[in-house]
Enzyme design. Structure first.
Site, short mmCIF file in Angstrom:
data_model
loop_
_atom_site.label_atom_id
_atom_site.label_comp_id
_atom_site.label_asym_id
_atom_site.label_seq_id
_atom_site.Cartn_x
_atom_site.Cartn_y
_atom_site.Cartn_z
N TYR A 1 -2.35 9.36 -16.74
CA TYR A 1 -2.73 10.21 -16.05
C TYR A 1 -3.72 11.29 -16.96
O TYR A 1 -3.07 11.69 -18.14
CB TYR A 1 -1.73 10.96 -15.51
N TYR B 1 -11.14 11.69 -8.95
CA TYR B 1 -9.80 12.58 -9.26
C TYR B 1 -9.03 12.52 -7.90
O TYR B 1 -9.47 13.21 -6.92
CB TYR B 1 -9.92 13.90 -9.72
#
Lengths: 307, 411
Positions: B315, B365
């Site tokens: 991440y 994103y």
């Protein structure tokens, strides 16, 4: 006596404890029932009935007069009512207005008798929104006793202790700081502390654990008995950021926010101020300073301090 | 429920690593379908429509019909309720629905919940989805003075930070990054190497927003400050889009259109003293204990170790936490990530390629869900930047928050 500010829940807990004390005897009257005071009172009230002085008795409505503490008397004598009023003052409800007074007379009192009051706190209701402001209604019962311990008169009395609405209005007129903290009974002590220039660190009253940010139960010993200590105000910068973008409401960029390590063993977040940004560095000694953001909020901040 | 054992021996790991080190999902479920919308800055469509499009695309990919779906999982932050997405897509009766908390930390958690439902028989086919117009609608990077709001536990937690203007994800992460730099003598260039690698990967991924637009370390250093020590190019982009995944039993997945990505291990994790992005009051602020919890669980239940992983999807909403994750997951030692990065080891031809799709810094994103889809593609062999001999892919979710992780494996 300095009283710490209390949350709504704590005020109700205090009222419950004070009510549980039952009737508390006060100090006997300084003077016995007397003719000059009756005469003043009748004059002031415009009461021309001659019967009182002829028979040597006081008007029943004078009951409260005989045991008033006087301007220089022991006005702050401890009583359930005084304790509660003090706590309400300290918790942001300084305004007071009487809303109810119901007197009961058992018999006339004669000149020469000396009365003793006794007070019983009966109720605390609130917080309630009123035209005067948010406040609490406190109710108590006073009974006056003669020297044989027989009641001669009684009175139910109720006041509204309030936070004057005028203050709330004023804060609306002044630009309110947009970044207000949410506050509840677990955190109010901290924000009330900074209003008074105290950096308060939650302390467990049972095991002594220092904790920040605070919470309702001690994670070490499960105690709900919370206290706080006032921090020395010294700290060391543990980490920091310089905020540039995006713009933050109520702030001019760039500004510095740091994590500060306190000698009391906890860390706390606050702005680093009064220091050129290029001189801000991890490990620098800091000293707490307080900045008023608006009528409601004071924030603790950190300025360069002595090593 | 199948002939495949509960401890990972059904995962068909092909001799790479010892499967089944302990209790866990152990290969009983698999990701059988992936779907997505385009990734953009302005989708021009409602978030519900994005969700429905991604769900239908994932079902088509799996060769399943909406009527086959009996479970749905999304993030608590998602604006599209399961029942609304079900109505739009023709999904009928549901026997399982669940939401996962804590922002991007939910990403792999949706698959954890789905796989548990499949393993326990609560549902047979579960769709996980995340859809938002995070760029053209509500942007997470925008200061929002309502963060403190009501005195809920989270409002009170935020109240120790927001009044001081500490109220953006970049600034919350920057506080950790500064401490990490101080303790380990790390530099902004160390963070920059992550951004450069991600943009290099995205440059050759046609689905990436930054397709064809690599950057240099000089570009990174010259980009403006957001919250020192973070430059603009340390921060991931903001995107509109949606991603969906179809989770079903490994056994059933074998009979579907595409080769399954077996869920060898799946974990959620929260640390002691955990807060949302602001766990400044515990340890030395250079670690991510919640990711350590996830890592221990993944390694223990899979029987695998870092050497068994061919590529990791980490991440990457902000570059510094990629370094911390490399350390927490055991790919390098504590404080060694800056050196680990220096020889290009996280790039496509390196020892451990990270985010071959370009990550959230380069591709889009989508709150971590696009990374899970990339892991599935790498296992299938269909990725834009396909690596060779991919057998096990490790995926992580949001950092600085309670999080989650997966190990997906080829049959």
């Amino acid at each position: 006596m300095s009283v710490p500010p209390m949350s709504d829940q704590e005020l109700h807990e205090l009222a419950g404890k004070l009510a549980a004390l039952g009737e508390v005897r006060g100090t006997p009257a300084r003077d016995p029932v007397n003719e000059p005071m009756i005469r003043h009172w009748l004059d002031a009230m415009g009461d021309t009935n001659p019967a009182y002085l002829e028979k040597g008795v006081a008007p029943p409505a004078m009951a409260q007069v005989w045991t008033m503490p006087g301007a220089r008397g022991p006005a702050n004598e401890r009583s359930p009512v005084n304790d509660l009023m003090g706590a309400l003052d300290a918790s942001g409800y300084p305004g007071v207005v009487a809303t109810n007074c119901e007197q009961t007379y058992h018999r006339y009192v004669r000149i020469g008798e000396r009365l003793t009051p006794a007070t019983r706190l009966t109720d605390l209701a609130g917080p309630k929104r009123t035209a005067l402001g948010v406040g609490y209604f406190a109710t108590w019962q006073v009974t006056w006793y003669d020297e044989a311990d027989e009641p001669v008169a009684g009175m139910l009395f109720r006041v509204l202790k309030f936070r004057p609405a005028a203050r709330e209005q004023a804060s609306q007129e002044r630009a309110a700081y947009p970044l207000q903290p949410a506050i509840n009974q677990d955190t109010a002590y901290f924000w009330e502390g900074v209003q008074q220039g105290e950096l308060r660190i939650q302390t467990c009253a049972d095991c002594g654990l220092h904790r920040h940010p605070p919470g309702p139960l001690c994670p070490a010993c499960r105690s709900a008995d919370r206290s706080y200590r006032v921090a020395s105000g010294h700290g060391i910068l543990y980490s920091y950021v310089v905020h540039h973008h995006p713009p933050v409401p109520g702030r001019e960029t760039p500004f510095v926010v740091g994590v500060v390590e306190l000698p009391e063993g906890v860390r706390i977040v606050g702005n680093v101020v009064d220091c050129p940004i290029e001189e801000v560095a991890i490990g620098m000694p800091l000293r707490v300073t307080y900045r008023r953001m608006d009528d409601r909020l004071v924030l603790p901040m950190w300025a360069p301090g002595e090593a | 429920m199948s002939g495949h054992g509960p401890s990972g021996d059904g995962a068909g790991l092909g001799g790479h690593g010892r499967p089944g080190g302990g209790a866990g999902l152990g290969g009983r479920a698999a990701i059988a379908g992936i779907g997505a919308t385009e990734f953009s800055k302005r989708s021009g469509r409602s978030e519900l429509r994005l969700a429905a499009e991604a769900v239908l695309s994932a079902l088509d990919d799996a060769g399943l019909s909406p009527r086959d779906v009996d479970g749905m999982v999304t993030y608590t932050q998602d604006a599209n309720q399961e029942i609304a997405v079900a109505r739009e897509t023709g999904i009928g009766e549901l026997t399982f629905f669940s939401r996962v908390e804590y922002g991007g930390g939910a990403a792999c958690g949706t698959v954890v919940h789905a796989a548990m439902a499949v393993a326990t028989g609560m549902a047979h086919t579960v769709v996980c989805y995340r859809a938002f117009n995070e760029r053209s609608g509500r942007r997470f990077g925008r200061p929002d003075s309502r963060l403190t709001g009501e005195p809920t536990s989270q409002g009170l937690e935020m109240s120790w930070h927001v009044p001081f203007g500490l109220m953006t994800p970049a600034a919350w992460v920057a506080m950790f990054a500064r401490r990490y730099m101080h303790v380990y003598n790390a530099t902004s260039e160390d963070f920059g190497r992550v951004a450069v690698a991600m943009r290099r990967h995205a440059a050759t991924n046609p689905a990436a927003w930054f397709h064809g637009r690599p950057i240099t370390l000089e570009d990174h250093q010259a980009s403006r400050w957001i919250a020192e020590p973070l430059h603009l190019l340390d921060c991931c982009q903001e995107s509109d889009g949606a991603v969906a995944l179809v989770v079903t039993s490994a056994e059933r997945a074998r009979d579907l259109r595409t080769s399954p990505a077996v869920i060898t291990a799946a974990a959620q994790g929260s640390g002691a003293g955990q807060m949302m992005m602001t766990s400044y009051y515990r340890d030395d602020m250079t670690t991510l204990p919640e990711m350590s919890t996830v890592a221990r669980h993944l390694w223990a239940t899979s029987g695998l170790s870092p050497e068994d992983i061919q590529t990791a999807i980490l991440y990457d909403h902000f570059t510094p936490f990629v370094l911390t994750q490399l350390e927490e997951l055991g790919f390098c030692g504590r404080g060694e990530a800056p050196d680990f990065l220096k020889d290009g080891s996280i790039e496509l031809d390196g020892a451990l390629p990270i985010n071959p799709h370009g990550g959230q810094l380069g591709e889009a994103y989508i709150h971590g869900m696009n990374g899970i889809a990339e892991a599935v593609r790498q296992i299938r062999g269909t990725a834009a930047n396909q690596l060779r001999d991919v057998r096990n892919v490790l995926v992580t979710a949001g950092t600085g928050v309670p999080t989650s992780g997966l190990i997906l494996s080829a049959e």
